[in-house]
Scaffold this active site. Sequence first.
Site: not given
Length: 708
Positions: A88, A161, A375
């Site tokens: 991304h 997404n 993350y």
Amino acid sequence: MATKKQPPASGVARTLSRSNTNKKVESLEAFRTDATGQALTTNQGVKIADNQNTLRAGERGPSLLEDFIMREKITHFDHERIPERIVHARGSAAHGVFKVYESQAGLTKAAFLQDPSKETPVYVRFSTVQGSRGSADTVRDVRGFAVKFYTDEGNFDLVGNNMPVFFIQDAIKFPDFVHAVKPEPHNEMPQGASAHDTFWDFVSLVPESAHMVLWTMSDRAIPRSLRTMEGFGIHTFRFVDAQGNGRFVKFHWRPTIGSASLLWDEAQKLAGKDSDFHRRDLWEAIDNGDYPEWELGVQIVEEADEHKFDFDLLDPTKIIPEELVPLKMIGKLTLNRNPENFFAETEQVAFCPGHIVPGIDFTNDPLLQGRLFSYTDTQISRLGGPNFHEIPINRPLAPLHNGQRDAMHRQTIPKGQASYEPNSIDGGWPKETAPAAAGGGFESYTERVEGSKIRVRSPSFKDHYSQATLFWNSMTDPEKDHIVGAYSFELSKVERKNIRERQLGILANIDETLAARVAVNLGLPAPKKNADADELGKSSVTESPALSIIAKTKPSIKTRKVAILAAPGADAASIKAVQDALKAEGARALVISPTLGSPAQGVEPDATILGMPSIMFDGVIVAGGKDSAKALAESGDARHFVLEAFKHLKAIGAIGDGEDVLAAAHLPGGEEGVAVGSDAKAVLKTFIEAMSKHRVWSRAQKAESVPA
Ligand code: HDE
């Protein structure tokens, strides 16, 4: 082009600090973010007298090491790049607000879902997955759709997404998947594309990817605009109400202008002619006041119904068909402000599925569980340490106090002596807050868990094909043609024949006709289904129109772009008529001419034919006027413009003499979606009707190259 004033920065003004005590300092220190009238200085605040010349020994002598001004400037420059996101990396974002339609107290105690008069600030980042930061926008890829809600109870990140399923079922496979799809390690090719051996090698060996790969070979992977994309939270999450009751929830974003996609030929050409196509479109829409909007939909499943389905709710390769659990629309997201600075905001924003607020909780989806760790971990290397929550774009609006201290890049200067809890030295502050219906501390949902410590995949995750078959069966004919075309294109780029053959085997398990059609294009024999019954699975829903983009097209041309082709001698009245009619429908009309010279009295072109080719528009109208039509008919570029629009199934109009341009391009007369005539009003009516269907699909056989 007039720039509409964007709304003020509301609560998300990203200046120095948002903590209450610093508010005053913030307004006093506005000079730090606004350089108007300010002296050029070093980072230490020393005014610079000469920013043109390095300090040197004599006019033609060597530069001196003591030039702290030059060294500070170049050192900072040397470190300007931070590591791009591993996936991304290419993205664009905008600020906005979210408002719930009515209180959702019956489902969740989340504060931002209670009060319809409350606006919650958001920051939304869209992205592609495979390519690097400078890669093209329109490549075939999944799009990230990450939303940060700055709620009164802390930040909630819905990191989704534009497709509702994923390639793998377990987080431990993510590095393998990403290594397979990324540019290959030996030659760093290809950029922004999955059409290469390592991707197809991996997915052809991992049948759980079949459903998601089918989505990526569909039109969903080449959106017309970020504004026409749906979004999905993918995993099943949990809503928790004030009484502590849990319910399963899937999140959906639906664009209010409807969904639409590019054609593959357009997407490829756009990647070269405007690699910022999506980024620009989002920016311009917000700049023009055409604020992109999405409704937030939820699918709710009661805990008692967890095992009622023929798939596992925890399996991220599965959707809950809307035929089984309809969507309930609960609120609206509006993007209304472009960022001030790409790096400070879009590049430094850090999303994490683990950022949740009271009223929302996780499930045991093994992909989600891995993401909860990943993350935060990645931000530590990407943003240089564990204090990334202090970067303005990441700071919660809710007050934040705890005993965490120090580490790289600490910005806050905490007061007091005690950085631990409990303490008596600082009066015991900050203290825990008991969980409560509103405003209480976060309490994890009490879920009963028992079992052995094992590394296994649940047998309920075994069905790898039935929902892929459901997706295929739900496509309209043009969408099926596009899917066949996409597999044929990608697999034709795979060098190893055994990989191509193995993938055809996967396709046969989805649908034998799909496999056979792709096989013809690859010059290979068509295989038959060969998976066992468990793997083929069974879906109680066999067709779902909600999965098709074309079946759901919203008849509107709102915010779409139309080119008015005009050369000198064009009829100003017909241009004005077109502009007015399109504006009334909420569309944007741009005058496109061979040069930037005026084509008619009082008309200034917005761009040239070569600068903005037809692939950048949703439709084209040739203006009237004898001389203009003659010049355009004689121009190869102008003829190509209308021909390409025809090939891409767009609405075409020609007013008066403008028809000569279509004739010169040998465009067949009397075609659906081609409106000609001297009555501008009548031409526009037919044109708008055709464009509101987005494309003239009946033309596909003739104009597109439809695969076998
Ligand atoms: Fe991500 N993903 N991901 N992902 N993902 C990242 O985090 C990861 C997955 C998604 O605009 C990274 O900050 C793992 C699913 C978006 O900044 C990283 C797994 C979905 C974005 C990471 C997944 C996503 C990311 C890279 C499997 C859809 C961009 C940089 C367990 C629901 C967010 C970063 C933005 C970014 C890890 C799977 C969506 C490396 C380990 C499923 C939209 O942490």
